[in-house]
Design a protein around this motif. Structure first.
Motif, PDB file in Angstrom:
ATOM      1  N   UNK A   8      22.872  41.134  -2.357  1.00 34.79           N
ATOM      2  CA  UNK A   8      22.006  40.974  -1.756  1.00 34.79           C
ATOM      3  C   UNK A   8      22.550  39.870  -0.809  1.00 34.79           C
ATOM      4  N   UNK A   9      22.236  40.494   0.587  1.00 31.30           N
ATOM      5  CA  UNK A   9      23.457  39.811   1.559  1.00 31.30           C
ATOM      6  C   UNK A   9      22.436  39.216   2.181  1.00 31.30           C
ATOM      7  N   UNK A  10      22.817  38.152   2.708  1.00 31.80           N
ATOM      8  CA  UNK A  10      22.132  36.565   3.083  1.00 31.80           C
ATOM      9  C   UNK A  10      22.144  35.899   4.960  1.00 31.80           C
ATOM     10  N   UNK A  11      21.104  36.609   5.611  1.00 29.00           N
ATOM     11  CA  UNK A  11      21.944  35.894   7.021  1.00 29.00           C
ATOM     12  C   UNK A  11      21.976  34.828   7.295  1.00 29.00           C
ATOM     13  N   UNK A  12      23.273  34.181   7.119  1.00 29.30           N
ATOM     14  CA  UNK A  12      23.880  32.914   7.098  1.00 29.30           C
ATOM     15  C   UNK A  12      23.383  32.283   8.234  1.00 29.30           C
ATOM     16  N   UNK A  13      22.529  32.694   9.649  1.00 26.76           N
ATOM     17  CA  UNK A  13      21.828  31.975  11.044  1.00 26.76           C
ATOM     18  C   UNK A  13      20.549  32.140  10.246  1.00 26.76           C
ATOM     19  N   UNK A  14      19.658  32.460   9.301  1.00 24.14           N
ATOM     20  CA  UNK A  14      18.410  32.666   9.526  1.00 24.14           C
ATOM     21  C   UNK A  14      17.600  32.263   7.817  1.00 24.14           C
ATOM     22  N   UNK A  15      18.349  32.799   7.358  1.00 20.43           N
ATOM     23  CA  UNK A  15      17.984  33.434   6.274  1.00 20.43           C
ATOM     24  C   UNK A  15      17.890  34.441   5.574  1.00 20.43           C
ATOM     25  N   UNK A  16      17.468  35.205   5.997  1.00 22.00           N
ATOM     26  CA  UNK A  16      16.428  36.779   6.253  1.00 22.00           C
ATOM     27  C   UNK A  16      17.942  37.026   5.762  1.00 22.00           C
ATOM     28  N   UNK A  17      16.691  38.629   5.080  1.00 20.58           N
ATOM     29  CA  UNK A  17      18.245  39.082   4.446  1.00 20.58           C
ATOM     30  C   UNK A  17      18.399  39.675   5.305  1.00 20.58           C
ATOM     31  N   UNK A  18      19.869  40.325   5.427  1.00 19.40           N
ATOM     32  CA  UNK A  18      21.085  40.473   5.770  1.00 19.40           C
ATOM     33  C   UNK A  18      21.462  41.879   5.761  1.00 19.40           C
ATOM     34  N   UNK A  19      21.560  42.862   6.458  1.00 21.28           N
ATOM     35  CA  UNK A  19      22.128  43.970   6.833  1.00 21.28           C
ATOM     36  C   UNK A  19      23.183  44.744   6.817  1.00 21.28           C
ATOM     37  N   UNK A  20      24.065  43.799   6.584  1.00 18.63           N
ATOM     38  CA  UNK A  20      25.451  44.150   6.968  1.00 18.63           C
ATOM     39  C   UNK A  20      26.855  42.520   7.286  1.00 18.63           C
ATOM     40  N   UNK A  21      27.810  42.652   6.388  1.00 12.59           N
ATOM     41  CA  UNK A  21      28.332  41.558   7.342  1.00 12.59           C
ATOM     42  C   UNK A  21      29.316  42.037   8.571  1.00 12.59           C
ATOM     43  N   UNK A  22      29.576  41.098   9.342  1.00 15.51           N
ATOM     44  CA  UNK A  22      30.481  40.933  10.875  1.00 15.51           C
ATOM     45  C   UNK A  22      31.278  40.063  10.442  1.00 15.51           C
ATOM     46  N   UNK A  23      32.585  41.127  10.836  1.00 18.17           N
ATOM     47  CA  UNK A  23      33.834  40.779  11.621  1.00 18.17           C
ATOM     48  C   UNK A  23      34.001  39.881  12.630  1.00 18.17           C
ATOM     49  N   UNK A  24      34.903  39.430  12.771  1.00 19.27           N
ATOM     50  CA  UNK A  24      35.770  39.271  14.504  1.00 19.27           C
ATOM     51  C   UNK A  24      36.116  38.038  14.258  1.00 19.27           C
ATOM     52  N   UNK A  25      37.097  38.526  15.109  1.00 15.96           N
ATOM     53  CA  UNK A  25      38.351  37.227  15.625  1.00 15.96           C
ATOM     54  C   UNK A  25      38.250  36.076  17.137  1.00 15.96           C
ATOM     55  N   UNK A  26      38.340  35.182  16.821  1.00 18.40           N
ATOM     56  CA  UNK A  26      38.406  34.486  18.373  1.00 18.40           C
ATOM     57  C   UNK A  26      39.670  33.588  17.876  1.00 18.40           C
ATOM     58  N   UNK A  27      40.226  33.718  19.071  1.00 19.70           N
ATOM     59  CA  UNK A  27      41.470  32.456  19.397  1.00 19.70           C
ATOM     60  C   UNK A  27      42.920  32.860  17.846  1.00 19.70           C
ATOM     61  N   UNK A  28      42.893  34.090  17.411  1.00 17.18           N
ATOM     62  CA  UNK A  28      44.078  33.865  16.290  1.00 17.18           C
ATOM     63  C   UNK A  28      43.010  33.566  14.673  1.00 17.18           C
ATOM     64  N   UNK A  29      42.301  33.985  15.050  1.00 12.62           N
ATOM     65  CA  UNK A  29      41.251  33.343  13.659  1.00 12.62           C
ATOM     66  C   UNK A  29      40.175  34.152  13.350  1.00 12.62           C
ATOM     67  N   UNK A  30      40.540  35.150  12.232  1.00 13.80           N
ATOM     68  CA  UNK A  30      39.385  35.430  11.358  1.00 13.80           C
ATOM     69  C   UNK A  30      38.288  35.210  10.801  1.00 13.80           C
ATOM     70  N   UNK A  31      37.352  35.539  11.626  1.00 17.03           N
ATOM     71  CA  UNK A  31      35.457  35.494  11.041  1.00 17.03           C
ATOM     72  C   UNK A  31      34.978  36.647   9.810  1.00 17.03           C
ATOM     73  N   UNK A  32      33.893  36.324   9.178  1.00 19.58           N
ATOM     74  CA  UNK A  32      33.533  37.378   8.428  1.00 19.58           C
ATOM     75  C   UNK A  32      31.712  36.046   8.454  1.00 19.58           C
ATOM     76  N   UNK A  33      30.937  37.131   9.070  1.00 19.25           N
ATOM     77  CA  UNK A  33      29.328  36.252   8.601  1.00 19.25           C
ATOM     78  C   UNK A  33      28.385  37.765   8.495  1.00 19.25           C
TER      79      UNK A  33
END
Length: 107
Positions: A8-33
């Motif tokens: 079960x994915x849990x929203x990393x911001x508010x703790x609700x059920x998450x729909x998916x994992x979002x990946x992005x990059x900023x300033x050369x670093x990769x992130x997933x949330x």
């Protein structure tokens, strides 16, 4: 014996059920949330003006920074020739400084 594993994915911001994992990059670093649909909409809205004004670049994939940088940079021989013909000093060997490669790429 049968086993069922439920992830079960849990929203990393508010703790609700998450729909998916979002990946992005900023300033050369990769992130997933992990985010809910509502928070994905908020993220997309916040990034929209920056994405609209930005240039798309090639993805680095799984390569190291050194290999990824040279692969994304193109042919260094051509870069050296172009930079020299446009009045820039470039060594015969080694890494071409990033500001000079940026000039070459944006020619």
């Amino acid at each position: 014996m049968a086993k069922r594993v439920v992830e079960t994915l849990i929203d990393d911001l508010d703790g609700s059920d998450a729909d998916r994992t979002v990946s992005f990059a900023f300033d050369g670093d990769q992130y997933s949330i992990d985010l809910s649909a509502a928070n994905i909409d908020k993220l997309e809205s916040a990034l929209a003006p920056y994405i609209g004004a930005a240039r798309k670049t090639a993805a680095r994939g799984g390569t190291s920074r050194r290999r990824g940088a040279s692969a994304a940079g193109g042919d260094t021989k051509d870069a050296r020739e172009w930079l020299r013909s446009n009045g820039h000093q470039v060594s015969d060997r080694g890494r071409i400084p990033a500001p000079l490669m940026e000039l070459y790429r944006n020619r």
